[in-house]
Design a protein around this motif. Structure first.
Motif, PDB file in Angstrom:
ATOM      1  N   LEU A  67       0.828  -1.207   0.000  1.00 18.03           N
ATOM      2  CA  LEU A  67       0.000   0.000   0.000  1.00 18.03           C
ATOM      3  C   LEU A  67       0.862   1.257   0.000  1.00 18.03           C
ATOM      4  O   LEU A  67       0.494   2.275  -0.587  1.00 18.03           O
ATOM      5  N   ALA A  68       2.013   1.194   0.647  1.00 23.17           N
ATOM      6  CA  ALA A  68       2.878   2.374   0.741  1.00 23.17           C
ATOM      7  C   ALA A  68       3.478   2.752  -0.607  1.00 23.17           C
ATOM      8  O   ALA A  68       3.639   3.939  -0.906  1.00 23.17           O
ATOM      9  N   ILE A  69       3.805   1.760  -1.425  1.00 21.29           N
ATOM     10  CA  ILE A  69       4.489   2.062  -2.680  1.00 21.29           C
ATOM     11  C   ILE A  69       3.517   2.458  -3.794  1.00 21.29           C
ATOM     12  O   ILE A  69       3.942   2.871  -4.868  1.00 21.29           O
ATOM     13  N   GLY A  70       2.223   2.324  -3.545  1.00 21.08           N
ATOM     14  CA  GLY A  70       1.242   2.752  -4.546  1.00 21.08           C
ATOM     15  C   GLY A  70       1.061   4.259  -4.507  1.00 21.08           C
ATOM     16  O   GLY A  70       0.933   4.844  -3.429  1.00 21.08           O
ATOM     17  N   MET A 114       1.153  10.606  -1.685  1.00 21.82           N
ATOM     18  CA  MET A 114       2.352  10.591  -2.520  1.00 21.82           C
ATOM     19  C   MET A 114       2.252  11.626  -3.636  1.00 21.82           C
ATOM     20  O   MET A 114       3.240  12.303  -3.955  1.00 21.82           O
ATOM     21  N   ILE A 115       1.065  11.752  -4.226  1.00 20.29           N
ATOM     22  CA  ILE A 115       0.875  12.748  -5.281  1.00 20.29           C
ATOM     23  C   ILE A 115       1.094  14.149  -4.724  1.00 20.29           C
ATOM     24  O   ILE A 115       1.707  15.010  -5.380  1.00 20.29           O
ATOM     25  N   SER A 127       7.419  18.323   3.304  1.00 19.65           N
ATOM     26  CA  SER A 127       6.042  17.854   3.146  1.00 19.65           C
ATOM     27  C   SER A 127       5.912  16.400   3.597  1.00 19.65           C
ATOM     28  O   SER A 127       4.918  16.027   4.235  1.00 19.65           O
ATOM     29  N   SER A 128       6.922  15.581   3.294  1.00 19.40           N
ATOM     30  CA  SER A 128       6.915  14.174   3.712  1.00 19.40           C
ATOM     31  C   SER A 128       6.901  14.056   5.227  1.00 19.40           C
ATOM     32  O   SER A 128       6.126  13.269   5.799  1.00 19.40           O
ATOM     33  N   THR A 176       8.599   6.773   4.023  1.00 21.67           N
ATOM     34  CA  THR A 176       9.781   6.295   3.301  1.00 21.67           C
ATOM     35  C   THR A 176       9.537   6.313   1.802  1.00 21.67           C
ATOM     36  O   THR A 176      10.394   6.747   1.010  1.00 21.67           O
ATOM     37  N   ALA A 177       8.348   5.839   1.397  1.00 19.88           N
ATOM     38  CA  ALA A 177       8.007   5.863  -0.026  1.00 19.88           C
ATOM     39  C   ALA A 177       7.937   7.304  -0.542  1.00 19.88           C
ATOM     40  O   ALA A 177       8.389   7.593  -1.658  1.00 19.88           O
ATOM     41  N   ASP A 178       7.392   8.210   0.276  1.00 23.40           N
ATOM     42  CA  ASP A 178       7.307   9.615  -0.130  1.00 23.40           C
ATOM     43  C   ASP A 178       8.697  10.229  -0.302  1.00 23.40           C
ATOM     44  O   ASP A 178       8.929  11.028  -1.220  1.00 23.40           O
TER      45      ASP A 178
END
Length: 208
Positions: free
Chosen positions: A17-20, A25-26, A43-44, A161-163
């Motif tokens: 779910l995190a990497i989607g 993320m957008i 922002s992250s 982390t993904a962000d």
């Protein structure tokens, strides 16, 4: 103590779910493209702290529900599993739409606080934590609040982390997400299927 098998399932689902590329993320990607890497990182971190507000609020609420009734806690888990399935179905339906993604938000004076408020004021985040995290909390082992906070922190940390990775790779990722409708469609369909499968598995597992 969190059950090891359930924790592995939780970790797998949380990573997927995190990497989607979801709304958070957008948003981070948009701030990075608009103001540079520093704004993206701030922002992250802002969305991380905003997410933790929801984690602690949901943990307190779930603890109160469990203190009142174990049956009510089970009801929350079943409703949460149903919500995950509904959310997954909506993702699959939305993936068929060919809407444009805007990556040019209005500039703000403080990207950190905007990130915090963007996440805190998002009711979908609260609903997600109330439906996702309780599925992996074992109330028989006690310390429900602590279990919820640990799992919630891991989930928010993976999202952040993904962000951060998106921030560091903003150029090529931004172009890919913005221009490839097929990429967005496949990602949303896959994530939706994961949510439906997860909700169904957890609901059936609880009923045994």
């Amino acid at each position: 103590m969190i059950d090891p098998t359930r924790f592995l399932l939780f970790l797998t689902a949380a990573i997927l779910l995190a990497i989607g590329p979801g709304p958070g993320m957008i948003y981070v990607l948009a701030r990075t493209l608009a103001g540079g890497r520093r704004e993206g990182l701030l922002s992250s971190f802002g969305t991380f702290f905003g997410g933790m507000v929801h984690v602690f609020a949901a943990a307190a609420g779930i603890s109160i529900i469990l203190a009142k009734s174990a049956l009510a806690f089970s009801a929350v888990k079943y409703l949460g599993a149903a919500y995950l399935c509904l959310l997954g179905l909506r993702m699959i339906i939305d993936s068929r739409r060919n809407e444009e993604i805007s990556l040019a938000p209005a500039r703000a004076k403080n990207p950190f606080w905007q990130g915090v408020m963007t996440e805190v004021l998002n009711p979908k985040t609260a609903l997600f934590f109330l439906s996702f995290i309780p599925q992996f909390v074992n109330h028989a082992n006690g310390h429900v609040f602590a279990q919820f906070v640990v799992l919630g922190t891991i989930s928010v940390g993976l999202n952040t982390t993904a962000d951060i990775v998106v921030t560091l790779l903003a150029g090529p990722l931004g172009q890919r997400i913005r221009e490839s409708a097929r990429f967005r469609r496949r990602q949303r369909t896959a994530t939706g299927a994961i949510m439906i499968g997860l909700g169904t598995y957890l609901a059936l597992g609880e009923s045994k």
